[in-house]
Design an enzyme around this catalytic site. Structure first.
Site, short mmCIF file in Angstrom:
data_model
loop_
_atom_site.label_atom_id
_atom_site.label_comp_id
_atom_site.label_asym_id
_atom_site.label_seq_id
_atom_site.Cartn_x
_atom_site.Cartn_y
_atom_site.Cartn_z
N ASN A 160 -43.07 -52.12 2.06
CA ASN A 160 -42.60 -50.74 2.15
C ASN A 160 -41.07 -50.76 2.27
O ASN A 160 -40.54 -51.24 3.27
CB ASN A 160 -43.25 -50.11 3.38
CG ASN A 160 -42.81 -48.68 3.61
OD1 ASN A 160 -41.90 -48.18 2.96
ND2 ASN A 160 -43.45 -48.02 4.56
N HIS B 87 -45.47 -43.41 -2.90
CA HIS B 87 -44.82 -44.21 -1.86
C HIS B 87 -45.66 -45.47 -1.64
O HIS B 87 -46.89 -45.42 -1.60
CB HIS B 87 -44.73 -43.39 -0.58
CG HIS B 87 -44.07 -44.12 0.55
ND1 HIS B 87 -42.99 -44.95 0.36
CD2 HIS B 87 -44.33 -44.14 1.89
CE1 HIS B 87 -42.62 -45.46 1.52
NE2 HIS B 87 -43.42 -44.99 2.46
N CYS C 240 -38.92 -41.77 4.29
CA CYS C 240 -39.47 -42.40 3.08
C CYS C 240 -39.61 -41.41 1.92
O CYS C 240 -39.79 -41.83 0.77
CB CYS C 240 -40.82 -43.03 3.37
SG CYS C 240 -40.74 -44.27 4.67
#
Ligand code: UT7
Length: 402
Positions: free
Chosen positions: A359, A329, A128
């Site tokens: 996400n 994030h 990520c």
């Protein structure tokens, strides 16, 4: 001198899956998901490949027409004050944990799709945190090519950094701990090396060992292997049966090898041993899906975000309080709230886009950056911090002046 942002883009598949839809798949409810994560819906790609999404986001960032792909349904948006000549892009860095293919690089496919004929192109996987790593790699290559000894290297004046993910392909749709979290999408940024200006002011990258294997995904691809420890294993009978079946000699059909029962990849097995990855496949579970210990990752995340923001700001010579916005994030709204507390900043200082995207791994950052610019939260000249964490356990931040 520095790598300055020229354009930004994002793209998502048209299919929207709401929390209520997931109630049909697992025992969950909208209230739990919204309260614990901040997510209401996510985009899921059915006919859109990862590279299709990447190309749409990149085209927006370059000010080009979005390529039309038969059967694909993609919504895209971007901010690009002046269209960029595709032939002027000399570097493409594509970050993903969900490549469409292993070879060639997915960046090579993207380059071809958009006609970025002069570009050097490759993929990066830092989970990520990929976009921060990608920006740092691109900026470092651009900077190195403009040093005194830069003539000995390729020259990089314009780079395209794209993050694109089809995370829903790696999702176990029977695991309520993870399936409510993930979505698909892509984001992109075009960088140009400019004298007298400094876009990317600093970067900070880190890898902490994931001792507890709190975020893993096994690889499940493996061609049947006609070898054992002693060399080639050839079952003449199975091979003869295969040859008899094969009408067209040009068609290579290795199915007989599978009949040897040697289809497991010992090297992959060793990698699993190295990381002590829980063998869910042997327990009858789905193989190539993300396994996550949410609480362990949660604890790591808030601290890692604070540390990365502080380190990157210190390197840039900027006080955290003087940053216009932090683009974090988008894994969980509560993680962003914790990070805000630890940094002594109001939540309003952060771009929050998770509600309608979930996400999307490395593409969260460039997608959220487009949202921040489009809503007027940040604009040209503002200092922003990009910060992420993910499997690895990676974390990182970059400070840039837009
Ligand atoms: O980019 C990748 C990085 N990943 C992340 O950053 C994820 C970080 N972790 C998280 O965001 C959170 O840990 C989760 C959202 C994954 C889970 O939230 P939590 O507050 O840590 O919940 P929990 O794991 O402690 O579970 C609490 C309860 C459990 O039930 P019991 O044992 O208390 O009866 C879970 O089984 O909630 C249950 N639960 C659910 N209930 C309804 C877990 N998932 C769900 C669900 N719906 N989807």
């Amino acid at each position: 001198m520095g790598a300055c942002a020229m354009g930004f883009g994002k793209a998502v598949p048209g299919l929207v899956v709401h929390n209520e839809d997931l109630e049909k798949l697992v025992q969950t409810d909208d209230e739990w998901i919204v309260t614990r994560t901040g997510i209401s819906s996510r985009h899921v790609s059915v006919n859109e490949t990862m590279v299709d999404l990447a190309a749409a986001a990149a085209a927006e960032a370059l000010g080009m027409d979005v390529p039309s792909v038969p059967g694909a349904n993609i919504d895209s948006a971007g901010v690009c004050p002046e269209p960029v000549d595709p032939a002027s892009i000399d570097l493409v860095v594509l970050t993903t944990i969900t490549p469409d293919v292993l070879v060639p690089s997915n960046a090579a496919a993207l380059k071809r799709m958009l006609g970025l004929d002069s570009a050097v192109a490759f993929d990066v996987n830092a989970a990520c945190t990929g976009f921060v790593y990608g920006v740092s790699v691109a900026e470092s290559m651009m900077a190195a090519s403009h040093t005194a000894g830069g003539g000995a290297r390729n020259q990089y004046n314009r780079a395209l950094v794209v993050s694109s993910e089809r995370l829903t392909r790696l999702t176990d749709w029977q695991d309520r701990n993870t399936c409510v979290l993930f979505g698909d999408g892509a984001g992109a940024m075009v960088l140009e090396w400019r004298d007298g200006e400094q876009g990317v002011m600093s970067s900070y990258l880190k890898n902490d060992d994931d001792d507890a294997n709190s975020l893993t995904c096994r690889q499940s691809y493996s061609s049947p292997l006609p070898f054992d420890e002693n060399g080639v294993v050839c079952d003449e009978e199975a091979k003869a049966a295969h040859d008899a079946r094969s009408d067209d000699p040009k068609v290579v059909d290795y199915s007989y090898i599978a009949s040897l029962g040697l289809s497991c990849d010992p090297a992959a097995g060793r990698a699993d041993d190295l990381f002590d990855i829980d063998d869910r496949a042997s327990r009858g579970g789905p193989e190539q899906v993300i396994y996550m210990n949410g609480q362990k990752v949660f604890k790591f995340a808030a601290k890692a975000m604070e540390n990365a923001v502080r380190q990157a700001c210190e390197r840039a010579g900027v006080a955290v309080q003087d940053v216009k916005a932090i683009v974090p994030h988008q894994a969980n709204l509560r993680i962003i709230e914790f990070a805000a507390k630890r940094l002594d900043l109001p939540l309003d200082a952060f771009q929050v886009s998770i509600g309608h995207t979930g996400n999307t791994s490395s593409s969260c950052l460039p997608m959220a950056l487009v949202d921040a610019i489009s809503s007027g939260k940040v604009s040209h000249g503002d200092i922003v911090v990009l910060v992420a964490f993910g499997g690895g356990l990676t974390s990182g931040a970059a400070v840039m002046r837009l």
